[in-house]
Design a protein around this motif. Structure first.
Motif, mmCIF file in Angstrom:
data_model
loop_
_atom_site.group_PDB
_atom_site.id
_atom_site.type_symbol
_atom_site.label_atom_id
_atom_site.label_comp_id
_atom_site.label_asym_id
_atom_site.label_seq_id
_atom_site.Cartn_x
_atom_site.Cartn_y
_atom_site.Cartn_z
ATOM 1 N N ARG A 283 0.831 -1.202 0.000
ATOM 2 C CA ARG A 283 0.000 0.000 0.000
ATOM 3 C C ARG A 283 0.869 1.258 0.000
ATOM 4 O O ARG A 283 0.590 2.217 -0.715
ATOM 5 N N VAL A 284 1.937 1.259 0.805
ATOM 6 C CA VAL A 284 2.830 2.420 0.847
ATOM 7 C C VAL A 284 3.512 2.606 -0.508
ATOM 8 O O VAL A 284 3.637 3.734 -1.005
ATOM 9 N N ALA A 285 3.928 1.520 -1.137
ATOM 10 C CA ALA A 285 4.541 1.618 -2.467
ATOM 11 C C ALA A 285 3.546 2.213 -3.463
ATOM 12 O O ALA A 285 3.894 3.084 -4.270
ATOM 13 N N PHE A 286 2.300 1.765 -3.397
ATOM 14 C CA PHE A 286 1.255 2.292 -4.275
ATOM 15 C C PHE A 286 1.053 3.790 -4.035
ATOM 16 O O PHE A 286 0.940 4.569 -4.973
ATOM 17 N N ILE A 287 1.040 4.198 -2.788
ATOM 18 C CA ILE A 287 0.871 5.608 -2.441
ATOM 19 C C ILE A 287 2.013 6.435 -3.020
ATOM 20 O O ILE A 287 1.789 7.469 -3.661
ATOM 21 N N ARG A 288 3.232 5.977 -2.805
ATOM 22 C CA ARG A 288 4.409 6.728 -3.282
ATOM 23 C C ARG A 288 4.412 6.859 -4.799
ATOM 24 O O ARG A 288 4.645 7.941 -5.333
ATOM 25 N N ILE A 289 4.153 5.780 -5.498
ATOM 26 C CA ILE A 289 4.155 5.818 -6.961
ATOM 27 C C ILE A 289 3.031 6.712 -7.461
ATOM 28 O O ILE A 289 3.223 7.530 -8.367
ATOM 29 N N SER A 290 1.865 6.595 -6.871
ATOM 30 C CA SER A 290 0.718 7.404 -7.284
ATOM 31 C C SER A 290 1.003 8.888 -7.082
ATOM 32 O O SER A 290 0.689 9.715 -7.942
ATOM 33 N N GLN A 291 1.603 9.236 -5.961
ATOM 34 C CA GLN A 291 1.937 10.638 -5.710
ATOM 35 C C GLN A 291 2.944 11.155 -6.736
ATOM 36 O O GLN A 291 2.838 12.293 -7.177
ATOM 37 N N GLN A 292 3.900 10.325 -7.119
ATOM 38 C CA GLN A 292 4.919 10.753 -8.062
ATOM 39 C C GLN A 292 4.357 11.055 -9.443
ATOM 40 O O GLN A 292 4.947 11.819 -10.192
ATOM 41 N N VAL A 293 3.204 10.477 -9.784
ATOM 42 C CA VAL A 293 2.587 10.783 -11.078
ATOM 43 C C VAL A 293 1.458 11.797 -10.921
ATOM 44 O O VAL A 293 0.687 12.014 -11.842
ATOM 45 N N GLY A 294 1.376 12.436 -9.744
ATOM 46 C CA GLY A 294 0.461 13.541 -9.573
ATOM 47 C C GLY A 294 -0.929 13.208 -9.081
ATOM 48 O O GLY A 294 -1.836 14.027 -9.171
ATOM 49 N N VAL A 295 -1.128 12.023 -8.528
ATOM 50 C CA VAL A 295 -2.434 11.658 -7.995
ATOM 51 C C VAL A 295 -2.525 12.194 -6.565
ATOM 52 O O VAL A 295 -1.598 12.036 -5.773
ATOM 53 N N SER A 296 -3.632 12.841 -6.243
ATOM 54 C CA SER A 296 -3.802 13.423 -4.909
ATOM 55 C C SER A 296 -4.016 12.322 -3.866
ATOM 56 O O SER A 296 -4.464 11.219 -4.190
ATOM 57 N N LEU A 297 -3.709 12.656 -2.626
ATOM 58 C CA LEU A 297 -3.913 11.694 -1.541
ATOM 59 C C LEU A 297 -5.385 11.339 -1.389
ATOM 60 O O LEU A 297 -5.725 10.208 -1.050
ATOM 61 N N GLU A 298 -6.279 12.270 -1.677
ATOM 62 C CA GLU A 298 -7.717 11.979 -1.611
ATOM 63 C C GLU A 298 -8.098 10.916 -2.641
ATOM 64 O O GLU A 298 -8.845 9.984 -2.348
ATOM 65 N N GLU A 299 -7.564 11.043 -3.860
ATOM 66 C CA GLU A 299 -7.841 10.047 -4.901
ATOM 67 C C GLU A 299 -7.215 8.698 -4.550
ATOM 68 O O GLU A 299 -7.801 7.647 -4.810
ATOM 69 N N ILE A 300 -6.037 8.746 -3.974
ATOM 70 C CA ILE A 300 -5.363 7.513 -3.552
ATOM 71 C C ILE A 300 -6.196 6.828 -2.478
ATOM 72 O O ILE A 300 -6.409 5.610 -2.521
ATOM 73 N N ARG A 301 -6.699 7.597 -1.520
ATOM 74 C CA ARG A 301 -7.519 7.022 -0.450
ATOM 75 C C ARG A 301 -8.772 6.370 -1.025
ATOM 76 O O ARG A 301 -9.120 5.242 -0.656
ATOM 77 N N ALA A 302 -9.413 7.048 -1.967
ATOM 78 C CA ALA A 302 -10.624 6.482 -2.586
ATOM 79 C C ALA A 302 -10.297 5.165 -3.288
ATOM 80 O O ALA A 302 -11.059 4.200 -3.205
ATOM 81 N N GLU B 239 -3.018 7.532 -19.065
ATOM 82 C CA GLU B 239 -2.722 7.739 -20.495
ATOM 83 C C GLU B 239 -2.802 9.221 -20.846
ATOM 84 O O GLU B 239 -1.971 9.726 -21.594
ATOM 85 N N GLU B 240 -3.789 9.930 -20.320
ATOM 86 C CA GLU B 240 -3.910 11.373 -20.563
ATOM 87 C C GLU B 240 -2.736 12.126 -19.966
ATOM 88 O O GLU B 240 -2.196 13.044 -20.568
ATOM 89 N N LYS B 241 -2.307 11.713 -18.788
ATOM 90 C CA LYS B 241 -1.145 12.352 -18.154
ATOM 91 C C LYS B 241 0.120 12.117 -18.986
ATOM 92 O O LYS B 241 0.919 13.032 -19.174
ATOM 93 N N ILE B 242 0.288 10.912 -19.519
ATOM 94 C CA ILE B 242 1.438 10.610 -20.379
ATOM 95 C C ILE B 242 1.395 11.479 -21.634
ATOM 96 O O ILE B 242 2.398 12.062 -22.057
ATOM 97 N N ARG B 243 0.194 11.605 -22.241
ATOM 98 C CA ARG B 243 0.034 12.430 -23.432
ATOM 99 C C ARG B 243 0.391 13.883 -23.126
ATOM 100 O O ARG B 243 1.122 14.530 -23.867
ATOM 101 N N LEU B 244 -0.090 14.388 -22.002
ATOM 102 C CA LEU B 244 0.171 15.763 -21.620
ATOM 103 C C LEU B 244 1.657 15.997 -21.346
ATOM 104 O O LEU B 244 2.222 17.014 -21.768
ATOM 105 N N LEU B 245 2.303 15.057 -20.672
ATOM 106 C CA LEU B 245 3.737 15.188 -20.417
ATOM 107 C C LEU B 245 4.533 15.171 -21.721
ATOM 108 O O LEU B 245 5.494 15.932 -21.883
ATOM 109 N N GLY B 246 4.145 14.310 -22.661
ATOM 110 C CA GLY B 246 4.808 14.286 -23.969
ATOM 111 C C GLY B 246 4.632 15.602 -24.707
ATOM 112 O O GLY B 246 5.575 16.127 -25.312
ATOM 113 N N LYS B 247 3.437 16.153 -24.663
ATOM 114 C CA LYS B 247 3.173 17.442 -25.317
ATOM 115 C C LYS B 247 4.000 18.541 -24.671
ATOM 116 O O LYS B 247 4.603 19.367 -25.355
#
Length: 149
Positions: free
Chosen positions: A49-68, A96-104
């Motif tokens: 769970r902690v690994a999931f939290i850390r990775i999710s945060q690194q790609v810009g997912v909020s803690l609220e979304e992670i909790r959900a 996928e949208e985040k990857i597209r946006l980062l590429g742009k």
């Protein structure tokens, strides 16, 4: 609790500071049992769970979304590979949208920094007269455009 970890052990194994682990616990992202002396003990499943939290945060997912997302996992048993796959499918389009946006951003930034035009008249990111203000705040030429209906 079988093979429980202390907060220090969880911190060392996960690479997350004990203060952050206590914060995650306060938010309901991870769970700890308490000993008779009121010390925290974490099941080994909390490492995932902690690994999931850390990775999710690194790609810009909020803690609220992670909790959900974590709340969608079973509380009564260790999540299976299928549980984690279901959770990841729910985020696939967003990632996928985040990857597209980062590429742009990467491509536009390379062109903008490297083009040397120094001309707002020829710049692809120019917004003469702030004509895009009606579409909302932020970098409207880079962010996804609003759709009708």
């Amino acid at each position: 609790m079988h093979e429980a970890l202390t907060i220090g052990q969880l911190a060392q194994r996960s690479g997350v500071a004990p203060s952050a682990l206590r914060y995650y616990e306060r938010l309901g992202l991870i769970r700890a049992e308490r000993t008779g002396g009121n010390q925290r003990r974490y099941a080994r499943v909390e490492l995932r769970r902690v690994a999931f939290i850390r990775i999710s945060q690194q790609v810009g997912v909020s803690l609220e979304e992670i909790r959900a997302a974590l709340e969608s996992l079973p509380a009564s048993r260790t999540p299976t590979a299928e549980d984690w796959a279901r959770l990841s499918r729910a985020w696939r389009d967003r990632l996928e949208e985040k990857i597209r946006l980062l590429g742009k951003l990467r491509d536009d930034l390379d062109g903008c920094i490297g083009c040397g035009c120094l001309s707002l008249q020829r710049c692809a990111l120019n917004n003469p007269g702030d004509s895009l203000a009606g579409e909302g705040p932020g970098a409207r030429l880079v962010l996804p455009r609003p759709t009708d209906g």
